[in-house]
Design a protein around this motif. Structure first.
Motif, mmCIF file in Angstrom:
data_model
loop_
_atom_site.group_PDB
_atom_site.id
_atom_site.type_symbol
_atom_site.label_atom_id
_atom_site.label_comp_id
_atom_site.label_asym_id
_atom_site.label_seq_id
_atom_site.Cartn_x
_atom_site.Cartn_y
_atom_site.Cartn_z
ATOM 1 N N LEU A 1 0.836 -1.203 0.000
ATOM 2 C CA LEU A 1 0.000 0.000 0.000
ATOM 3 C C LEU A 1 0.874 1.257 0.000
ATOM 4 N N LYS A 2 1.944 1.249 0.791
ATOM 5 C CA LYS A 2 2.873 2.394 0.793
ATOM 6 C C LYS A 2 3.515 2.554 -0.581
ATOM 7 N N ALA A 3 3.945 1.439 -1.185
ATOM 8 C CA ALA A 3 4.562 1.493 -2.520
ATOM 9 C C ALA A 3 3.553 2.013 -3.551
ATOM 10 N N PHE A 4 2.306 1.579 -3.415
ATOM 11 C CA PHE A 4 1.242 2.060 -4.303
ATOM 12 C C PHE A 4 1.100 3.573 -4.170
ATOM 13 N N PHE A 5 1.069 4.069 -2.935
ATOM 14 C CA PHE A 5 0.957 5.506 -2.702
ATOM 15 C C PHE A 5 2.134 6.267 -3.312
ATOM 16 N N VAL A 6 3.334 5.746 -3.130
ATOM 17 C CA VAL A 6 4.520 6.419 -3.695
ATOM 18 C C VAL A 6 4.388 6.518 -5.206
ATOM 19 N N GLN A 7 4.012 5.421 -5.842
ATOM 20 C CA GLN A 7 3.893 5.401 -7.302
ATOM 21 C C GLN A 7 2.773 6.332 -7.777
ATOM 22 N N GLU A 8 1.618 6.213 -7.178
ATOM 23 C CA GLU A 8 0.459 6.971 -7.647
ATOM 24 C C GLU A 8 0.540 8.453 -7.278
#
Length: 170
Positions: free
Chosen positions: A129-136
């Motif tokens: 979820l953190k990686a998703f936030f960073v990407q998005e």
């Protein structure tokens, strides 16, 4: 005239930098990436490589230009790519700092409201979820992403949960 031997290790270093940059901009075609990087290099280095040409269009001359990097030494290109990658890393670090525990917990609560079992919210899922936030967060602020999720339907939240669950595989 003495021949200068170039460092063969530069090849792997430069290709690694290009790979990192390209992975960060995965929607860009390779030649588009190179063209964009050359244009940026030229802008930052006194129009290096910019060649002005005139083409005859009937009786008028049209001025145009193109980039020619034939004479750019690899060490200068590597230095530029290293600096460019560093700026991307700094940007990613700033994005990570925006992603606080409260935002993560709110998104998890939204998933649970949509019917996701709390047992499915594992530590690896939270990392995804953190990686998703960073990407998005390249496109939207973290707050804007959370606001969007608040307005998602139950099905949309479940779809997003499944996407985030698989996120490390992407």
């Amino acid at each position: 005239m003495k021949h200068i031997m170039r460092d063969p290790n530069r090849i792997k270093r430069i290709l690694t930098l290009l790979q990192k940059i390209w992975e960060h901009q995965a929607d860009v075609r390779f030649n588009q990436l190179i063209s964009n990087l050359q244009s940026l290099y030229s802008q930052e280095n006194n129009s290096f490589g910019r060649r002005v040409v005139y083409t005859k269009n009937f009786i008028d001359l049209e001025k145009t230009s193109y980039l020619d990097f034939f004479y750019l030494e690899d060490d200068k290109w590597e230095e530029f790519l290293t600096s460019y990658w560093s700026s991307i890393e700094q940007e990613l670090m700033l994005r990570r700092e925006e992603i606080n525990v409260d935002k993560i917990e709110e998104v998890i609560r939204l998933f649970i409201e949509a019917g996701i079992e709390s047992e499915q919210i594992t530590i690896p899922f939270k990392e995804n979820l953190k990686a998703f936030f960073v990407q998005e967060s390249r496109w939207l602020t973290v707050e804007a992403i959370v606001n969007l999720l608040r307005n998602f339907s139950q099905n949309e939240r479940i779809e997003l949960f499944e996407k985030v669950k698989r996120y490390s595989d992407m």
